[in-house]
Design an enzyme around this catalytic site. Structure first.
Site, PDB file in Angstrom:
ATOM      1  CE  LYS A 137      33.349-125.605  27.146  1.00 45.40           C
ATOM      2  NZ  LYS A 137      32.582-125.688  28.457  1.00 45.40           N
ATOM      3  CD  GLU A 178      31.308-125.063  33.865  1.00 44.59           C
ATOM      4  OE1 GLU A 178      30.878-124.746  34.768  1.00 44.59           O
ATOM      5  OE2 GLU A 178      31.223-125.820  33.075  1.00 44.59           O
ATOM      6  CG  ASP A 189      32.713-130.544  32.346  1.00 47.54           C
ATOM      7  OD1 ASP A 189      31.792-130.082  31.643  1.00 47.54           O
ATOM      8  OD2 ASP A 189      32.910-129.839  33.425  1.00 47.54           O
ATOM      9  CB  SER A 190      28.828-132.785  28.615  1.00 49.32           C
ATOM     10  OG  SER A 190      29.301-132.671  27.468  1.00 49.32           O
ATOM     11  CG  ASP A 215      34.495-128.484  29.438  1.00 52.42           C
ATOM     12  OD1 ASP A 215      34.951-127.159  29.271  1.00 52.42           O
ATOM     13  OD2 ASP A 215      33.687-128.959  29.135  1.00 52.42           O
ATOM     14  CD  GLU A 246      25.244-124.881  29.408  1.00 48.25           C
ATOM     15  OE1 GLU A 246      26.614-124.991  29.468  1.00 48.25           O
ATOM     16  OE2 GLU A 246      24.884-125.869  29.573  1.00 48.25           O
TER      17      GLU A 246
HETATM   18  O1  KIV Z   1      30.549-129.957  28.973  1.00 52.17           O
HETATM   19  C1  KIV Z   1      30.097-129.529  27.759  1.00 52.17           C
HETATM   20  O2  KIV Z   1      29.912-130.471  26.835  1.00 52.17           O
HETATM   21  C2  KIV Z   1      29.825-128.223  27.271  1.00 52.17           C
HETATM   22  C3  KIV Z   1      29.217-127.647  26.187  1.00 52.17           C
HETATM   23  C4  KIV Z   1      28.031-128.128  26.037  1.00 52.17           C
HETATM   24  C5  KIV Z   1      29.156-126.168  26.278  1.00 52.17           C
HETATM   25  O3  KIV Z   1      30.538-127.367  28.406  1.00 52.17           O
END
Ligand code: KIV
Length: 293
Positions: free
Chosen positions: A121, A123, A53-54, A92, A190
């Site tokens: 994924k 959190e 989600d970056s 994510d 992280e």
């Molecule tokens: O959102 C993301 O890119 C991430 C990774 C950098 C671990 O969660």
């Protein structure tokens, strides 16, 4: 092929990722959000393409990952899915797509799988174990994510290194064990001190994937824009820059703009020609003040 460990051609599976930890082979992970870069990363032999989600920050210009929606994550996941030939795809679950309950978590994980992901994924530590159990019971593999958790970092004093004290490191160990017991196939660490990350990696039998957490993890992940020097708003200390593409891109675009202004572009080789006879007819018609039919 670099990092393949599975004979090159065939798709990487969750089982391959588990095997890598058993054989003490490192796991390479890079974020991917679009077709062109995902094709390059897949072809370069990375084990996992992470649709993080970056994307909200580096692709959409949000200040953090909080505004990212399921629709946006499905769009990025679809593009990466169409590009992938070999790497495993982990997408994510965005903010508030799983915190709200187990059934939301399962439904939204299913949407990402339909869009092209192999796994999802999310959190959170032991408080998210029920979500992980629910999603894995539905047949969808889950990667956990502890240490710094960007979706809720604002509530936890911003972006700060985790596991500096024995008590914090103990908390990370307990969370990692809870995620493994809930069925996660791996866990991102992280911004964790390298000592705490190593302790977690040695404590659990699923692979740890570190970002800013030192060499003791079973694998590493970097945001592709950090690695390639494509995003200058934040320059994390832990992100090794392999290229400075923003300079190259700015240089190329400024040459293009200059060529357009001076008329150097387009040149002969960029043009398409009319048939000579047809051009003659056109010229004739124009001379008589009409366009030939
Ligand atoms: O959102 C993301 O890119 C991430 C990774 C950098 C671990 O969660």
């Amino acid at each position: 092929m670099a990092g393949s460990g599975n004979g090159g051609g065939k798709r990487i599976t969750i089982r391959d990722i588990a095997e890598k930890k058993r054989r003490q082979e490192r796991i390479s992970v890079v974020t991917s959000y679009d077709y062109a870069l995902a094709s390059l990363c897949d072809g370069a032999g990375v084990d996992i393409l992470m649709v993080g989600d970056s994307a909200g920050m580096v692709m959409l210009g949000y200040e953090n990952t909080v505004p990212v929606t399921m629709e946006e994550m499905c769009m990025f996941t679809g593009a990466v899915g169409r590009a992938r030939k070999r790497s495993l795809i982990v997408s994510d679950l965005p903010f508030m797509s799983y915190q709200t309950g187990v059934s939301d978590a399962i439904a939204n994980a299913g949407r990402l799988i339909r869009a092209g992901a192999d796994a999802v994924k999310l959190e959170g530590g032991s408080e998210m174990a029920s979500r992980i159990r629910g999603i894995t019971d539905a047949g969808i593999p889950v990667m956990g994510h502890i240490g710094l958790q960007p979706q809720t970092a604002g509530l936890d004093g911003g972006y700060r290194v985790q596991g500096r004290t024995a008590a914090e490191a103990r908390g990370l160990l307990d969370d990692a064990v809870a995620l493994e017991e809930a069925g996660a196939f791996s866990v991102v660490l992280e911004l964790v001190t390298r000592q705490a990350a190593k302790a977690v990696t040695e404590e659990i039998s699923i692979p740890t994937i570190g970002i800013g957490s030192g060499p003791g993890c079973d694998g590493q992940v970097l945001v592709i824009h950090d690695m390639l020097g494509l995003y200058d708003a934040i320059k994390p200390k832990f992100a090794k820059r392999y290229r400075s593409l923003s300079d190259e891109i700015a240089g190329a675009v400024s040459s293009y703009a200059g060529d357009v202004a001076s008329g150097v572009f387009p040149a002969q080789e960029h043009c398409f020609e009319m048939d000579g006879a047809e051009f003659g007819r056109l010229a004739e018609g124009l001379k008589k003040g009409r366009t030939p039919t």
